[in-house]
Design an enzyme around this catalytic site. Structure first.
Site, mmCIF file in Angstrom:
data_model
loop_
_atom_site.group_PDB
_atom_site.id
_atom_site.type_symbol
_atom_site.label_atom_id
_atom_site.label_comp_id
_atom_site.label_asym_id
_atom_site.label_seq_id
_atom_site.Cartn_x
_atom_site.Cartn_y
_atom_site.Cartn_z
ATOM 1 C CB ALA A 1 1.782 2.569 4.554
ATOM 2 C CB ILE B 1 -0.954 -0.016 1.216
ATOM 3 C CG1 ILE B 1 -1.996 -1.123 1.061
ATOM 4 C CG2 ILE B 1 -1.627 1.345 1.386
ATOM 5 C CD1 ILE B 1 -2.838 -1.349 2.300
ATOM 6 N N GLY C 1 3.993 -1.538 8.704
ATOM 7 C CA GLY C 1 3.292 -2.451 9.606
ATOM 8 C C GLY C 1 3.827 -3.858 9.503
ATOM 9 C CE1 TYR D 1 -1.715 -6.179 11.346
ATOM 10 C CE2 TYR D 1 -4.028 -6.796 11.186
ATOM 11 C CZ TYR D 1 -2.938 -6.135 10.676
ATOM 12 O OH TYR D 1 -3.046 -5.430 9.510
ATOM 13 N NE ARG E 1 12.167 -2.724 10.523
ATOM 14 C CZ ARG E 1 11.454 -3.509 11.338
ATOM 15 N NH1 ARG E 1 11.660 -4.814 11.339
ATOM 16 N NH2 ARG E 1 10.544 -2.992 12.124
ATOM 17 C CG ASP F 1 13.099 -0.501 13.452
ATOM 18 O OD1 ASP F 1 11.850 -0.443 13.483
ATOM 19 O OD2 ASP F 1 13.750 -1.409 14.001
#
Length: 238
Positions: free
Chosen positions: A84, A14, A86, A149, A34, A57
């Site tokens: 975004a 995304i 995750g 989550y 990252r 990070d």
């Protein structure tokens, strides 16, 4: 001068689709990931203005602070921030390791808090600044096997609404986008044909379709503190 948009998690899925769409709209992109090589590759592939890549990070506040200080010094004030980045590890709560819980919460929830905090001083100096946090329909409805989550994404709703109230007087808008099943690396292990049966539109969404919703929230000057669900009608069947 074109608007500067920072997209965390911008090197894939995304986030990458958001980068492509914002570049097409004339924004300058700071692609944060990252994976530094992936961020550079994404920045180099974008159309339009000169774009830059940053390795960060988001689960580490010192890394976030350092990155955003560099972004402002080298690129200027931030107009748009899209969170975004995750991660996910599915599993029943009884079988979930404490270190996995911490990692999920640090990346999905605290990471967004860190980036918003780091970006706000710059955004307060920008007319029409906006933040879009990427949550999940699971954070709104819950799902067996995704307790941690779900908690990390549910926390984003309260955070987003509260932050929207804090900064509204300074004309900074903050909204949450909650996708359903989207065809990305995170859903690659799912049996799509079976899962799609629960979706009224009968298919998984595409990252580009979510990016269009992100753009809508970024460019809508009278929307703040809201949750926009992009799930093909999945909530109707839950």
């Amino acid at each position: 001068m074109s608007r500067l948009a920072v997209v965390c998690g911008g090197s894939r899925g995304i986030g990458q689709a958001v980068c492509r769409l914002l570049a097409q709209r004339g924004c300058r992109l700071a692609v944060v990931s990252r994976n530094k090589d992936a961020a550079r590759a994404t920045a180099a592939s974008l159309s339009g203005a000169e774009h830059v890549a940053f390795s960060c990070d988001v689960s580490k506040e010192t890394d976030v602070q350092r990155t955003f200080e560099t972004i402002q010094k080298t690129c200027g004030n931030i107009s748009y921030l899209v969170n975004a980045a995750g991660t996910n590890r599915d599993g029943l709560l009884l079988r979930t390791k404490p270190e996995d819980m911490v990692d999920l919460l640090h990346t999905n929830l605290l990471g967004t808090m860190f980036t918003c905090k780091a970006a706000l001083r710059s955004m307060l100096q920008t007319q029409g600044a906006a933040i879009v946090n990427i949550g999940s329909v699971v954070g709104l409805k819950g799902n067996a096997g995704q307790c941690v989550y779900s908690a990390s994404k549910a926390g984003l709703e309260g955070f987003t609404r509260s932050l929207a109230k804090e900064v509204a007087s300074r004309n900074v808008r903050v909204n949450l986008l909650a996708p359903g099943f989207i065809r990305t690396d995170m859903t690659a292990g799912l049996r799509e044909n079976e899962a799609a049966r629960s979706i009224p539109l009968g298919r998984f969404g595409e990252p580009d379709e979510v990016a269009q919703a992100v753009l809508f929230l970024l460019e809508s000057p009278y929307i703040t503190g809201q949750v926009l669900v992009v799930d093909g009608g999945l909530q109707l069947a839950m």
